[in-house]
Structure formats: structure tokens, C-alpha cells
Design an enzyme around this catalytic site. Structure first.
Site, PDB file in Angstrom:
ATOM      1  N   ASP A  58       4.031 -13.885   2.676  1.00 16.66           N
ATOM      2  CA  ASP A  58       3.636 -12.819   3.601  1.00 16.66           C
ATOM      3  C   ASP A  58       2.327 -12.213   3.106  1.00 16.66           C
ATOM      4  OD1 ASP A  58       4.237 -11.295   1.370  1.00 16.66           O
ATOM      5  OD2 ASP A  58       5.658  -9.981   2.366  1.00 16.66           O
ATOM      6  N   ASP A  69       0.874  -8.361   2.102  1.00 20.81           N
ATOM      7  CA  ASP A  69       1.326  -6.985   1.870  1.00 20.81           C
ATOM      8  C   ASP A  69       0.130  -6.029   1.836  1.00 20.81           C
ATOM      9  OD1 ASP A  69       4.239  -7.701   0.919  1.00 20.81           O
ATOM     10  OD2 ASP A  69       2.898  -8.987  -0.237  1.00 20.81           O
ATOM     11  N   ASP A  75       3.782  -7.001   5.575  1.00 24.71           N
ATOM     12  CA  ASP A  75       4.440  -5.757   5.149  1.00 24.71           C
ATOM     13  C   ASP A  75       3.396  -4.657   5.048  1.00 24.71           C
ATOM     14  OD1 ASP A  75       6.884  -7.001   4.880  1.00 24.71           O
ATOM     15  OD2 ASP A  75       6.753  -7.246   2.703  1.00 24.71           O
TER      16      ASP A  75
HETATM   17  N1  CTP Z   1       8.068  -4.732  -3.701  1.00 26.15           N
HETATM   18  C1  CTP Z   1       8.645  -3.511  -3.876  1.00 26.15           C
HETATM   19  N2  CTP Z   1       9.637  -3.095  -3.040  1.00 26.15           N
HETATM   20  C2  CTP Z   1      10.046  -3.883  -2.019  1.00 26.15           C
HETATM   21  C3  CTP Z   1       9.465  -5.151  -1.835  1.00 26.15           C
HETATM   22  C4  CTP Z   1       8.462  -5.549  -2.687  1.00 26.15           C
HETATM   23  O1  CTP Z   1       8.279  -2.793  -4.773  1.00 26.15           O
HETATM   24  N3  CTP Z   1      10.994  -3.455  -1.205  1.00 26.15           N
HETATM   25  C5  CTP Z   1       6.995  -5.144  -4.612  1.00 26.15           C
HETATM   26  C6  CTP Z   1       7.402  -6.172  -5.626  1.00 26.15           C
HETATM   27  O2  CTP Z   1       7.006  -5.763  -6.899  1.00 26.15           O
HETATM   28  C7  CTP Z   1       6.630  -7.408  -5.254  1.00 26.15           C
HETATM   29  C8  CTP Z   1       5.519  -6.903  -4.353  1.00 26.15           C
HETATM   30  O3  CTP Z   1       5.948  -5.661  -3.853  1.00 26.15           O
HETATM   31  O4  CTP Z   1       6.103  -8.041  -6.365  1.00 26.15           O
HETATM   32  C9  CTP Z   1       5.222  -7.844  -3.234  1.00 26.15           C
HETATM   33  O5  CTP Z   1       6.424  -8.317  -2.680  1.00 26.15           O
HETATM   34  P1  CTP Z   1       6.604  -9.706  -1.992  1.00 26.15           P
HETATM   35  O6  CTP Z   1       5.738  -9.779  -0.806  1.00 26.15           O
HETATM   36  O7  CTP Z   1       8.054  -9.902  -1.770  1.00 26.15           O
HETATM   37  O8  CTP Z   1       6.182 -10.748  -3.119  1.00 26.15           O
HETATM   38  P2  CTP Z   1       4.784 -11.341  -3.546  1.00 26.15           P
HETATM   39  O9  CTP Z   1       4.653 -11.094  -4.991  1.00 26.15           O
HETATM   40  O10 CTP Z   1       3.703 -10.813  -2.654  1.00 26.15           O
HETATM   41  O11 CTP Z   1       4.983 -12.893  -3.329  1.00 26.15           O
HETATM   42  P3  CTP Z   1       4.850 -13.715  -1.955  1.00 26.15           P
HETATM   43  O12 CTP Z   1       3.588 -14.486  -2.091  1.00 26.15           O
HETATM   44  O13 CTP Z   1       6.047 -14.585  -1.939  1.00 26.15           O
HETATM   45  O14 CTP Z   1       4.814 -12.758  -0.817  1.00 26.15           O
HETATM   46 MN    MN Z   2       3.889 -10.805  -0.561  1.00 22.51          MN
HETATM   47 MN    MN Z   3       6.162  -8.559   0.989  1.00 19.99          MN
END
Ligand code: CTP
Ligand code: MN
Ligand code: MN
Length: 516
Positions: free
Chosen positions: A337, A339, A428
Site C-alpha cells: 500500500d 501510507d 492509508d
Molecule cells: N502502523 C501503525 N499502526 C497501524 C498500522 C501500521 O503504527 N495500525 C505502522 C507500522 O509501524 C508499519 C507502518 O505503519 O511499519 C506502515 O504499515 P504498513 O503499510 O502495514 O507496512 P509497510 O512497512 O509500509 O510495508 P508494506 O510495503 O507492506 O505496506
Molecule cells: Mn505500507
Molecule cells: Mn499501511
């Protein structure tokens, strides 16, 4: 299958090979479109083949289960070029001169490099004149035993096989909700990723943190046998494969995956067609946009989404600051995703609360909003940071699926674009109060493992408590009223991530260094 039977299913039970190899492997992003691999089972064995296929797919290679016209590279082990040609003839297949016949050492080097490596004479299989419809690429020593040993050593050397093994073991523990082992294996994978030297013998692991106990046994086995029997079994394990497949759908968590598995489902198509099941709005969106969502977001796509977000946010709140967080801020090339963290120095509480709604309404009107789930803020000032390392934060946020038109990513290609012309992307958005922005940025940059370790460090080494909102020093209190005497907790303020690291007595760690 009867649910009870499914619950007592044992990983040793044999399934028809064809099915296990093709059905439940969750799709991986294909990074190298020009190559289509086929791995020959002959003399390699089905488990090692399945293992290599999964590994190559995880690394972004396209690997076919069956030999077809689209295959460009055939990878074989302990077979000469003539052996492969004989096999092809036995299958009634006439190999074209463009088809590459390669030794498994080429694939293994590709795995180590994370991309296709150049094919040299040492990789290309020799075809003798009897099968002379193809040109010989050049002389090539065939030393089966020595080569086999060499292959295994290459397998062990760069540590990639170790780290992949621990990723798989950790994932399985997550599916089984065995948190302690999951963390143990994730740590091992992280440590192995960050080692500056290869692990060649068990001795190399001495003195390295997090490589003891169970982890050490697995490393020993891989060094001695070239692979881990547990990982091998998992890659053929119905439960593991089903969980991986089911949880690849947006909105499907462990509980749902467990239920579907116990009900006897093994494929997404049978789940989707079953009339007795009901799906949440999130799962419906997950199924609807499945193909787009499982094919990872590229950096170019993330940048295009960033422009969309930036434009929409500043239209409603001109002083807002928008930062891309998550994996892309850590320099990852692909993600599941994109963020973003949004904050504004001037916004009133009401403006702050309204922003994400205004932005998503705007996208909805433009037909760009494919899914939206708003979570309102439960944030309270002066609340103690959570004790739990995995606690969720209290900021207002929304989980979205946006429609990203191709021309926003690559204007040159758009005119030749086939198909629907857009891709569904998970996004997100998090809105945080301005005074929390450094903590929120640190928390949302991840990685999850890094955040956990940083929080543990704050708690155990510094007697502090850190989360996405604040840092609180447990050893300090301050007097707020002279009479009656009242003590207040000390929150350490920070304007930037650098200041948070300084409060923790740590050197600043760049986002790029936070992947492990
Ligand atoms: N996070 C958080 N609370 C949440 C979801 C996520 O604090 N409810 C933080 C986590 O520390 C995470 C970061 O936000 O490392 C990003 O989350 P996520 O998108 O799930 O992971 P990514 O590290 O961005 O990996 P990906 O490439 O799979 O999206
Ligand atoms: Mn992410
Ligand atoms: Mn995310």
C-alpha cells in the site's frame, strides 16, 4: 472436506503433486516480465523444485507450473543440455533456438542477486551433436557431484536462503498465532539480512544476537543438508498455503482464514462461489480488486498517488504537511500500500477532524474512491503511551482503495495502454495533531519490527515509554501545583525524529536503515 477432518489434517499427508504445486501459492509481484521460467523436476525432485519455484516467485520471477510456449528459460539440475533436450523430445516439444537451457546455478545466483544475472557459458547447458538442432553455447564442465556440492554451498553462502527460510517460518507462526516464535524467526530473518558477512558454518553464528535455540537448529540443518525440512514441509503444507492465499485478500484476517480452511476451502474461486458464506464490505472490495491489490505498488505508482493526495489535501487545508510514510519512506521499491501522514500547524480541531472526510468525498465525486473506511480519533492529550509494543494508535485515519489512472503514472505509455487503464491501489491516510507529528512519523515509517525493537529499548534500557503519540520518561515527575502538591508525568517533546532518538540516547537512524 469435513471440518473436523480438516482440523486434524496432518502435514505429512500426501496430496496429488500437480495440485499442491499450482493452486494455493499466493500470487507474487512479477518484477521481471521478459523471463518466463520453467524448472525441470527430473533429477531435482518435487520438493526441491517446489522450494525453488516459491523462492523465485518471491523474488519477482515468473515461474510456470507447466511447460508452455511462453517459457523462455528452462532450469535443470544434474542434467546436461542433451538430457533436457531428450526430455523435451519425450514430451513432444521441439525446443526453439531462443529457449535458454540453464543449470540451476544460474537461478541460484539470480536469487542471491535478487534479479536476473547474466547467463554465461558456465550456466548454459551443453547439448551434444546428436541433438544438434540447437547451437552449443560453449564448453562447459559437467562434474555432477562436485557441482552439486558447489550448488549447495552457493545456496548457503549469501545467507539469502537462511533469511527466506525464517520469513516462511515466521509467517507460519503468525498463521498459528504463536507470537513468541514468530518474533524469534522475524528477528533471525532481520539479523541475517543485516549481516555484513555470509554464514558458512554454525560457528559463524556465535556471538550474533537472536540466532540461538530453535533458530540455530534450523541454520545447522540448512548448512548441513542445504535446506530445512520444516520449511520444505511448510511449502507443501495445506494449512500454510491456504492461510497465505486467504489472507492475501484485503479484509481477510486469521480468523476468517481459519474458518474457511476448517470449512474445507482451499481456493479463492470456491470461496467466492459459495452461497453459504457472507463477506464484509472490505472483503467484497478485496475480491473485486484482488488482481490489482496482490500485484504490488511500485514506487512510480506511489509517487503518482502522492501527487493525488497532496493536491486533494492542500485544496482543503492549504498549510497541511503531507509525508509519505511506511515502506516507501524506508526506500522500498515496492509495497502493499502507500501510507501518508497528514498534519497542520494552523488547523482548528474541527478543521483537523473534517479533512479526511472532505478529501475522500472529493475523490468519491471524481469516481476515484473504490473503498473507504474511516476510523475516528480516540486521541487524548497526556494519555500515557501504551505498554504494549504492538498497540494501535489513536489517530484519525482512513483505509482506502483508490483508482489510479495509468496516465498519472506514465504519460508516455498511456496511449498504448490496454485493458481498463487504471489500477486499484491501497492507501492509508493518517491525520495527527501537529505536536505529535514527529512521533507519528517515526511510528508510521516502520518497519514493524524496528518499531517493536525501539519501543522495547525505550522501556527496558531507558525506563521510558514510546508510542506513535508521545515519549514519556517514567523516572521523572514534575511538580505542577505548589499547594496542594501535585505531581505530573514528564512527556518529552520532540519537533523531529532526530530529537526522539536523542531523548532515547541513540544516534539518529535514517529511514533507509529501519528495514530490519
Ligand atoms: N502502523 C501503525 N499502526 C497501524 C498500522 C501500521 O503504527 N495500525 C505502522 C507500522 O509501524 C508499519 C507502518 O505503519 O511499519 C506502515 O504499515 P504498513 O503499510 O502495514 O507496512 P509497510 O512497512 O509500509 O510495508 P508494506 O510495503 O507492506 O505496506
Ligand atoms: Mn505500507
Ligand atoms: Mn499501511
Amino acid at each position: 472436506m469435513d471440518p473436523e477432518q480438516a482440523a486434524h489434517w496432518s502435514p505429512r499427508k500426501k496430496r496429488p503433486r500437480q495440485r499442491s504445486a499450482s493452486v494455493a501459492s499466493a500470487p507474487h509481484d512479477i518484477r521481471f516480465q521478459d523471463l518466463v521460467l520453467f524448472i525441470l523436476e527430473k533429477k531435482m525432485g518435487s520438493t526441491r523444485r517446489a522450494f525453488l519455484m516459491e523462492l523465485a516467485r518471491r523474488k519477482g520471477f515468473r515461474v510456470e507450473n507447466e511447460l508452455s510456449d511462453s517459457v523462455t528459460h528452462i532450469v535443470a539440475e544434474n542434467n546436461s543440455g542433451s538430457d533436457v533436450m531428450k526430455w523435451l523430445q519425450g514430451q513432444n516439444i521441439q525446443a526453439s533456438s531462443e529457449l535458454e537451457l540453464l543449470d540451476v546455478s544460474w537461478l541460484i545466483e539470480c536469487m542471491g542477486a535478487g534479479k536476473p544475472v547474466e547467463m554465461t557459458g558456465r550456466h548454459q547447458l551443453v547439448v551434444s551433436d546428436v541433438h544438434g538442432s540447437r547451437q552449443n553455447p560453449g564448453p562447459k564442465p559437467v562434474r555432477k557431484i562436485a557441482k552439486l556440492e558447489g550448488v549447495w554451498r552457493t545456496f548457503c553462502l549469501p545467507g539469502f536462503i537462511l533469511q527466506d527460510a525464517f520469513d516462511i517460518l515466521a509467517e507460519n507462526c503468525e498463521f498459528r498465532e504463536n507470537e513468541a516464535s514468530c518474533v524469534e524467526f522475524m528477528r533471525a530473518a532481520s539479523v541475517l539480512k543485516s549481516l555484513p558477512f555470509p554464514i558458512i558454518s554454525v560457528k559463524d553464528t556465535e556471538g550474533i544476537p537472536w540466532l540461538g535455540g530453535k533458530v540455530k537448529c534450523v541454520i545447522e540443518e540448512i548448512i548441513e543438508d542445504g535446506e530445512s525440512s520444516e520449511v520444505k514441509a511448510l511449502l507443501n503444507d495445506e494449512r500454510y498455503k491456504s492461510f497465505k492465499l486467504f489472507t492475501s485478500v484485503f479484509g481477510v484476517g486469521l480468523k476468517t482464514a481459519e474458518r474457511w480452511f476448517r470449512m474445507g476451502f482451499r481456493t479463492l474461486s470456491t470461496v467466492k462461489l459459495d452461497k453459504s458464506l457472507t463477506f464484509t464490505r472490505m472483503q467484497k472490495a478485496g475480491f473485486l480488486h484482488y488482481e490489482d491489490l496482490v500485484s504490488c505498488v511500485t514506487r512510480a505508482e506511489a509517487e503518482a498517488v502522492s501527487v493525488l493526495v497532496q493536491q486533494a489535501v492542500v485544496a482543503f487545508l492549504p498549510d497541511a504537511l503531507v509525508s509519505m510514510t511506511g515502506g516507501f519512506r524506508r526506500g522500498k521499491k515496492i509495497g502493499h500500500d502507500v501510507d501518508f501522514l497528514i498534519t497542520s500547524p494552523e488547523a482548528t480541531e474541527e478543521e483537523e477532524q473534517q479533512l479526511l472526510h472532505k478529501v475522500t468525498n472529493f475523490w468519491e465525486q471524481k469516481g476515484l474512491l473504490l473503498y473507504c473506511d474511516h476510523v475516528e480519533s480516540t486521541f487524548e492529550k497526556c494519555k500515557l503511551p501504551s505498554r504494549k509494543v504492538d498497540a494501535l494508535d489513536h489517530f484519525q485515519k482512513c483505509f482506502l482503495i483508490l483508482k489510479l489512472y495509468r496516465e498519472r503514472v506514465d504519460s508516455v505509455k498511456s496511449s498504448q495502454q490496454e485493458g481498463k487503464g487504471w489500477k486499484a491501489i491501497r492507501v492509508d491516510l493518517v491525520m495527527c495533531p501537529y505536536e505529535c507529528r514527529a512521533f507519528a512519523l517515526l511510528g508510521w515509517t516502520g518497519s514493524r519490527q524496528f518499531e517493536r525493537d525501539l519501543r522495547r529499548y525505550a522501556t527496558h534500557e531507558r525506563k521510558m515509554r514510546l508510542d506513535n503519540h508521545a515519549l514519556y520518561d517514567k523516572t521523572k515527575v514534575k511538580v505542577v501545583f505548589f499547594f496542594p502538591l501535585k505531581l505530573a508525568r514528564v512527556f518529552l517533546k520532540a519537533e523531529s525524529e532526530e530529537e526522539i532518538f536523542a531523548h532515547l540516547g541513540l544516534e539518529y537512524i535514517e529511514p533507509l536503515e529501519r528495514n530490519a
